[in-house]
Design an enzyme around this catalytic site. Structure first.
Site, PDB file in Angstrom:
ATOM      1  N   LYS A  49     -10.385  -3.314  19.627  1.00  0.00           N
ATOM      2  CA  LYS A  49      -9.131  -3.715  19.982  1.00  0.00           C
ATOM      3  C   LYS A  49      -8.580  -3.512  21.291  1.00  0.00           C
ATOM      4  O   LYS A  49      -7.479  -3.892  21.631  1.00  0.00           O
ATOM      5  CB  LYS A  49      -7.991  -3.061  19.077  1.00  0.00           C
ATOM      6  CG  LYS A  49      -8.394  -3.462  17.546  1.00  0.00           C
ATOM      7  CD  LYS A  49      -7.097  -3.260  16.546  1.00  0.00           C
ATOM      8  CE  LYS A  49      -7.711  -3.111  15.167  1.00  0.00           C
ATOM      9  NZ  LYS A  49      -6.613  -3.043  14.170  1.00  0.00           N
ATOM     10  N   ASN A  61       0.950  -1.110  -0.016  1.00  0.00           N
ATOM     11  CA  ASN A  61      -0.041   0.108   0.115  1.00  0.00           C
ATOM     12  C   ASN A  61       0.836   1.168  -0.021  1.00  0.00           C
ATOM     13  O   ASN A  61       2.167   1.095  -0.183  1.00  0.00           O
ATOM     14  CB  ASN A  61      -0.766   0.034   1.100  1.00  0.00           C
ATOM     15  CG  ASN A  61      -0.085  -0.053   2.628  1.00  0.00           C
ATOM     16  OD1 ASN A  61       0.527   0.781   2.736  1.00  0.00           O
ATOM     17  ND2 ASN A  61      -0.307  -1.088   3.273  1.00  0.00           N
ATOM     18  N   PHE A 103      -3.533   3.524  15.309  1.00  0.00           N
ATOM     19  CA  PHE A 103      -3.878   4.403  14.290  1.00  0.00           C
ATOM     20  C   PHE A 103      -5.022   4.133  13.394  1.00  0.00           C
ATOM     21  O   PHE A 103      -5.352   2.807  13.211  1.00  0.00           O
ATOM     22  CB  PHE A 103      -2.724   4.585  13.346  1.00  0.00           C
ATOM     23  CG  PHE A 103      -1.924   5.852  14.045  1.00  0.00           C
ATOM     24  CD1 PHE A 103      -1.157   5.817  15.004  1.00  0.00           C
ATOM     25  CD2 PHE A 103      -1.901   7.058  13.127  1.00  0.00           C
ATOM     26  CE1 PHE A 103      -0.504   6.902  15.577  1.00  0.00           C
ATOM     27  CE2 PHE A 103      -1.057   8.254  13.716  1.00  0.00           C
ATOM     28  CZ  PHE A 103      -0.115   7.987  14.706  1.00  0.00           C
ATOM     29  N   ASP A 108      -3.715  -9.576  13.518  1.00  0.00           N
ATOM     30  CA  ASP A 108      -3.757  -8.203  14.070  1.00  0.00           C
ATOM     31  C   ASP A 108      -2.556  -7.794  14.754  1.00  0.00           C
ATOM     32  O   ASP A 108      -2.800  -8.256  16.120  1.00  0.00           O
ATOM     33  CB  ASP A 108      -4.966  -7.852  14.568  1.00  0.00           C
ATOM     34  CG  ASP A 108      -5.342  -6.234  14.587  1.00  0.00           C
ATOM     35  OD1 ASP A 108      -4.140  -5.558  15.107  1.00  0.00           O
ATOM     36  OD2 ASP A 108      -6.094  -5.794  14.346  1.00  0.00           O
ATOM     37  N   ILE A 109      -1.556  -7.171  14.611  1.00  0.00           N
ATOM     38  CA  ILE A 109      -0.666  -7.072  15.340  1.00  0.00           C
ATOM     39  C   ILE A 109      -0.748  -6.199  16.692  1.00  0.00           C
ATOM     40  O   ILE A 109      -0.523  -6.756  17.752  1.00  0.00           O
ATOM     41  CB  ILE A 109       0.663  -6.334  14.756  1.00  0.00           C
ATOM     42  CG1 ILE A 109       1.083  -7.310  13.515  1.00  0.00           C
ATOM     43  CG2 ILE A 109       1.792  -6.308  15.772  1.00  0.00           C
ATOM     44  CD1 ILE A 109       2.236  -6.641  12.351  1.00  0.00           C
ATOM     45  N   LYS A 140       8.570 -17.097 -10.406  1.00  0.00           N
ATOM     46  CA  LYS A 140       7.828 -16.143 -11.035  1.00  0.00           C
ATOM     47  C   LYS A 140       6.583 -16.635 -12.029  1.00  0.00           C
ATOM     48  O   LYS A 140       6.853 -17.588 -12.857  1.00  0.00           O
ATOM     49  CB  LYS A 140       8.647 -15.239 -11.966  1.00  0.00           C
ATOM     50  CG  LYS A 140       8.017 -14.191 -12.352  1.00  0.00           C
ATOM     51  CD  LYS A 140       8.961 -13.169 -13.378  1.00  0.00           C
ATOM     52  CE  LYS A 140       8.056 -12.178 -14.112  1.00  0.00           C
ATOM     53  NZ  LYS A 140       8.805 -11.607 -15.207  1.00  0.00           N
TER      54      LYS A 140
HETATM   55  N1  CTP Z   1      -3.061  -3.042  12.689  1.00  0.00           N
HETATM   56  C1  CTP Z   1      -1.909  -4.057  13.202  1.00  0.00           C
HETATM   57  N2  CTP Z   1      -2.003  -5.271  12.504  1.00  0.00           N
HETATM   58  C2  CTP Z   1      -2.887  -5.405  11.395  1.00  0.00           C
HETATM   59  C3  CTP Z   1      -3.807  -4.394  10.939  1.00  0.00           C
HETATM   60  C4  CTP Z   1      -3.808  -3.182  11.789  1.00  0.00           C
HETATM   61  O1  CTP Z   1      -1.146  -3.944  14.079  1.00  0.00           O
HETATM   62  N3  CTP Z   1      -2.675  -6.922  10.896  1.00  0.00           N
HETATM   63  C5  CTP Z   1      -2.927  -1.790  13.603  1.00  0.00           C
HETATM   64  C6  CTP Z   1      -2.245  -0.442  12.633  1.00  0.00           C
HETATM   65  O2  CTP Z   1      -0.812  -0.400  12.812  1.00  0.00           O
HETATM   66  C7  CTP Z   1      -3.260   0.599  13.214  1.00  0.00           C
HETATM   67  C8  CTP Z   1      -4.368   0.028  13.437  1.00  0.00           C
HETATM   68  O3  CTP Z   1      -4.300  -1.506  13.764  1.00  0.00           O
HETATM   69  O4  CTP Z   1      -2.781   1.062  14.472  1.00  0.00           O
HETATM   70  C9  CTP Z   1      -5.570   0.189  12.434  1.00  0.00           C
HETATM   71  O5  CTP Z   1      -6.631  -0.404  12.412  1.00  0.00           O
HETATM   72  P1  CTP Z   1      -7.055  -1.417  11.092  1.00  0.00           P
HETATM   73  O6  CTP Z   1      -6.673  -2.877  11.421  1.00  0.00           O
HETATM   74  O7  CTP Z   1      -6.135  -1.017   9.889  1.00  0.00           O
HETATM   75  O8  CTP Z   1      -8.228  -1.008  10.702  1.00  0.00           O
HETATM   76  P2  CTP Z   1      -9.267  -2.439  10.530  1.00  0.00           P
HETATM   77  O9  CTP Z   1      -9.552  -2.789  11.956  1.00  0.00           O
HETATM   78  O10 CTP Z   1      -8.541  -3.207   9.504  1.00  0.00           O
HETATM   79  O11 CTP Z   1     -10.423  -1.915   9.976  1.00  0.00           O
HETATM   80  P3  CTP Z   1     -10.781  -1.439   8.525  1.00  0.00           P
HETATM   81  O12 CTP Z   1      -9.479  -1.772   7.729  1.00  0.00           O
HETATM   82  O13 CTP Z   1     -11.964  -1.867   8.473  1.00  0.00           O
HETATM   83  O14 CTP Z   1     -10.531   0.292   8.829  1.00  0.00           O
END
Ligand code: CTP
Length: 412
Positions: free
Chosen positions: A352, A219, A334, A317-318, A298
């Site tokens: 979260k 991204n 964030f 989700d970290i 590839k």
């Molecule tokens: N984050 C993370 N690990 C992930 C996804 C997100 O640590 N796999 C953290 C990002 O660094 C940020 C926050 O979670 O601090 C953002 O939430 P995000 O997960 O992007 O939003 P979503 O829960 O995915 O919701 P949406 O994509 O619908 O906005």
């Protein structure tokens, strides 16, 4: 974070820049320019040896003030330049600091203008910052190392030195830091320290989820906000660990950086660190999904009658994983949203189980230097900056770090 190192970070600061002898004197001229452009008022002092390398005329022109070159300079009313210059100064910066000068400081000698001024400075109001510059053998010599320890014990901060090519043709430790790096260190040294003794862990940038050896899903996150927060947290006195996805940004000074590529690698880097940090700030734009299979070779267009379809699988989700640890650090999430910022940020706060979420409007911030934030916690919402206008990311990062420090202190 702006790539221009010059920002009004030293407005109102009074500094003395003191040069002892060394080839690195040429860098002191550029440092002086950066200090004055950052808003500081700077007086310059040069030893006889420094004047063998550059002239006082250059430094006078760049500082707009006469340069002091002798303790016998009688142009001051009381004929005491060694006293007058440091009485209202915030810091005395010795750059370059030669091996000889450091040895003299270690012994409290005071028989020429520079060491005399260091000894006569008001020790509690005027910081002493020294930037060593010398040949690598001189730097490594036990006598120099002993002297450096001694001046540190006496309260000086030692900036650098750097490693690399030396004027003598040798390679090693002892080069004076580059002027931009010195400026970053000086700003940090003169910043308030609300996070002193704290450890802050930060994720930043995008992740890259490989499809085959040459392609992947990623991204547009630039990592600028996370890097700015790392710099601001270090300025505030924290020990900072920065886990960075693939970005092209220089590491903020004094920050420990771990480079990763995929979300899984980011999780693997973060989890062992989480327990030893008091604050976790998750700014990374982590990919929610990755290709279920990684092709060993590839993918070739030849021979494919229809485009391949990608099967995706969800990444961990970290942030939520860290927040769910038995003794989690203070977790800051964030939320990059395209609309309904406050509502979406609050939803993430609750889902979260975080004490603080920082919202911003995604398309307006990715890759840009300016941003505006909305802090969302259990008590309510608060725009940053307070007037809701956009500010550069380092300014915002400093305000955010101050807010985090305030909340940590209140939670004690
Ligand atoms: N984050 C993370 N690990 C992930 C996804 C997100 O640590 N796999 C953290 C990002 O660094 C940020 C926050 O979670 O601090 C953002 O939430 P995000 O997960 O992007 O939003 P979503 O829960 O995915 O919701 P949406 O994509 O619908 O906005």
């Amino acid at each position: 974070m702006s790539l221009d190192p010059v920002r009004p970070d030293l407005v109102g600061k009074r500094l003395v820049l003191a040069l002892s002898g060394g080839v690195a004197c040429y860098k002191a001229a550029e440092l002086l320019r950066l200090l004055t452009r950052s808003g500081a008022q700077v007086r310059v002092v040069m030893t006889d040896a420094a004047r063998q390398f550059i002239t006082p005329t250059t430094m006078q022109a760049l500082s707009g003030q006469p340069v002091v070159t002798s303790q016998w300079d009688a142009s001051e009313g009381n004929a005491m330049p060694h006293i007058n210059l440091t009485r209202d100064a915030d810091a005395l910066i010795v750059a370059p600091a030669s091996a000889d000068l450091i040895a003299r400081l270690a012994h409290g000698q005071a028989d020429e203008i520079l060491s005399l001024m260091c000894l006569a400075r008001p020790i509690h109001s005027c910081r002493l910052l020294i930037a060593p510059a010398m040949n690598r053998e001189m730097w490594a010599h036990p006598a120099t190392q002993r002297n450096v320890r001694r001046v540190r014990e006496d309260g000086a901060s030692v900036l650098g030195p750097d490693a690399g090519d030396q004027a003598c043709g040798e390679i090693g430790d002892g080069r004076m830091l580059e002027p931009e790096a010195l400026l970053e260190d000086i700003v940090a040294e003169l910043s308030p320290k609300p996070l002193a003794g704290r450890r802050v862990l930060i994720t930043a940038g995008p992740t890259f989820e490989p499809i085959d050896p040459v392609r992947g899903l990623t991204n547009l996150s630039s990592g600028k906000m996370g890097f700015a927060i790392a710099r601001a947290a270090r300025e505030a006195g924290a020990s900072v660990t920065l886990v960075a996805g693939p970005v092209h940004l220089p590491t903020p000074r004094g920050v420990a950086r771990i480079d990763v590529r995929s979300a899984q690698q980011m999780l693997d880097a973060v989890l062992p660190q989480a327990a030893s940090h008091e604050v976790f700030v998750a700014t990374a734009a982590v990919a929610d999904w990755r290709p279920a299979q990684l092709a060993e070779h590839k993918l070739k267009k030849n021979g494919m009658k229809v485009p391949p379809s990608l099967e995706l699988t969800e990444n961990a989700d970290i942030l939520a994983t860290v927040a769910a640890l038995p003794k989690p650090p203070y977790c800051v999430g964030f939320a990059a949203e395209s609309h309904n910022l406050a509502a979406h940020a609050r939803e993430k706060l609750e889902r979260k189980k975080l004490p603080l979420v920082v919202g911003n409007l995604g398309p307006a911030t990715f890759g840009r230097d300016d941003n505006a934030l909305l802090l969302v916690d259990a008590k309510g919402e608060q725009p940053l900056p307070a007037d809701g206008a956009a500010a550069d990311k380092l300014t915002l990062a400093r305000q955010l770090v101050a807010e985090i420090a305030r909340r940590l202190a209140a939670a004690r």
